[in-house]
Enzyme design. Structure first.
Site, PDB file in Angstrom:
ATOM      1  N   GLU A   1       1.026  -5.276  11.266  1.00 47.07           N
ATOM      2  CA  GLU A   1       0.458  -3.922  11.207  1.00 47.07           C
ATOM      3  C   GLU A   1       1.143  -3.030  12.234  1.00 47.07           C
ATOM      4  O   GLU A   1       0.952  -3.190  13.440  1.00 47.07           O
ATOM      5  CB  GLU A   1      -1.053  -3.968  11.518  1.00 47.07           C
ATOM      6  CG  GLU A   1      -1.919  -4.511  10.399  1.00 47.07           C
ATOM      7  CD  GLU A   1      -2.410  -3.431   9.428  1.00 47.07           C
ATOM      8  OE1 GLU A   1      -2.107  -2.233   9.643  1.00 47.07           O
ATOM      9  OE2 GLU A   1      -3.085  -3.811   8.468  1.00 47.07           O
TER      10      GLU A   1
ATOM     11  N   GLU B   1       1.613   3.741   2.967  1.00 45.80           N
ATOM     12  CA  GLU B   1       2.183   3.218   4.222  1.00 45.80           C
ATOM     13  C   GLU B   1       3.716   3.221   4.136  1.00 45.80           C
ATOM     14  O   GLU B   1       4.382   2.200   4.310  1.00 45.80           O
ATOM     15  CB  GLU B   1       1.622   1.810   4.486  1.00 45.80           C
ATOM     16  CG  GLU B   1       0.107   1.839   4.730  1.00 45.80           C
ATOM     17  CD  GLU B   1      -0.600   0.496   4.607  1.00 45.80           C
ATOM     18  OE1 GLU B   1       0.072  -0.528   4.383  1.00 45.80           O
ATOM     19  OE2 GLU B   1      -1.835   0.483   4.733  1.00 45.80           O
TER      20      GLU B   1
ATOM     21  N   HIS C   1       2.164  -3.515   7.113  1.00 45.59           N
ATOM     22  CA  HIS C   1       1.152  -2.497   6.848  1.00 45.59           C
ATOM     23  C   HIS C   1       1.118  -1.510   8.002  1.00 45.59           C
ATOM     24  O   HIS C   1       1.773  -1.699   9.024  1.00 45.59           O
ATOM     25  CB  HIS C   1      -0.235  -3.151   6.714  1.00 45.59           C
ATOM     26  CG  HIS C   1      -0.398  -3.986   5.480  1.00 45.59           C
ATOM     27  ND1 HIS C   1      -0.960  -3.503   4.328  1.00 45.59           N
ATOM     28  CD2 HIS C   1      -0.061  -5.269   5.221  1.00 45.59           C
ATOM     29  CE1 HIS C   1      -0.967  -4.456   3.405  1.00 45.59           C
ATOM     30  NE2 HIS C   1      -0.419  -5.546   3.917  1.00 45.59           N
TER      31      HIS C   1
ATOM     32  N   HIS D   1       0.864  -1.182   0.000  1.00 37.85           N
ATOM     33  CA  HIS D   1       0.000   0.000   0.000  1.00 37.85           C
ATOM     34  C   HIS D   1       0.903   1.236   0.000  1.00 37.85           C
ATOM     35  O   HIS D   1       1.711   1.416   0.919  1.00 37.85           O
ATOM     36  CB  HIS D   1      -0.914  -0.002   1.230  1.00 37.85           C
ATOM     37  CG  HIS D   1      -2.027  -1.002   1.132  1.00 37.85           C
ATOM     38  ND1 HIS D   1      -2.486  -1.734   2.202  1.00 37.85           N
ATOM     39  CD2 HIS D   1      -2.758  -1.388   0.049  1.00 37.85           C
ATOM     40  CE1 HIS D   1      -3.471  -2.526   1.776  1.00 37.85           C
ATOM     41  NE2 HIS D   1      -3.647  -2.348   0.484  1.00 37.85           N
TER      42      HIS D   1
HETATM   43 ZN   LIG Z   1      -1.950  -1.711   4.157  1.00 39.11          ZN
END
Ligand SMILES: [Zn+2]
Length: 234
Positions: A205, A49, A153, A46
């Protein structure tokens, strides 16, 4: 195992180009000098990020050439990173573009603020694996055959490991982040694809914090992952 502090300003490890982004930017994977990587670490699939790129780079640069045992992609979505967008150059969420049985052509929704609604639309692609970044990643995984993938992430502050692997548990213990699921369906995600291919995939994350704080907490853990200091398990 550790690089001299003075020399940690740049990346000195071997690398290989495993494909190109939609806009033609080389997709690069950083590799050990010798031996087969057991773990592939993936950052910034992504593009919004970028903190994931910074912490993995910080860990990579702290390790000397001979100390690196696993592989790392610092940015799986360079077009998105350069645009500051979650999706790639044409607005596809690459982590919803994998060829999985639950892939759906419906737009995917995400939220851009901590408490805001999940109401911003992205495309999962015209079809599964429609994007060059997705196809390149799948070819790399097929060729490298890692035993596990750790996908970074931000910023949900948890370790999501549906398979309940030793690796996921280890990352949760070392980071102090809770072992829990992200809490919404993710059709076409790398996690869904990995489950269907018997590959351990741990979603790591990061929390919402400054880059300095993220490096302090996560660089040591990522160094251990990159130098193969933990047990992967089944
Ligand atoms: Zn992500």
């Amino acid at each position: 195992m550790f690089a001299k502090r003075l020399e940690t300003g740049s990346l000195r490890h071997s690398s290989s180009v495993y494909g190109k982004s939609r806009e033609g930017i080389p997709l690069t994977v950083w590799l050990p000098e010798d031996g087969t990587p057991e773990i592939l670490i993936l950052a910034a699939i992504h593009g919004d990020e970028p903190e994931t790129t910074v912490v993995v780079s910080d860990a990579l640069r702290a390790i000397d050439k001979g100390g690196l045992k696993n592989a790392a992609i610092l940015c799986g979505n360079p077009d998105g990173l350069l645009r500051g967008t979650r999706g790639n150059a044409i607005g596809v969420d690459l982590n919803r573009n994998l060829p999985t049985s639950n892939w759906s052509p419906e737009p995917v929704l995400y939220k851009s603020t901590r408490k805001g609604p999940q109401d911003i639309k992205l495309s999962p692609g015209a079809e599964p694996a429609s994007e060059p970044e997705t196809r390149a990643l799948l070819s790399l995984v097929d060729e490298m055959k890692p035993r596990a993938v750790v996908s970074l992430h931000g910023a949900l502050a948890c370790i999501d490991d549906e398979g309940g692997s030793k690796l996921g548990q280890w990352i949760a213990e070392r980071t102090g982040l809770p072992l829990e699921e992200v809490g919404y369906p993710t059709p076409g995600s790398f996690g869904s694809w990995a489950r269907e291919h018997d590959l351990t995939l741990v979603t790591y994350e990061l929390e919402a914090a400054s880059l300095y704080d993220l490096k302090e907490r996560h660089t040591p853990v990522l160094i251990e992952l990159l130098t193969g200091a933990m047990e992967i398990g089944e």
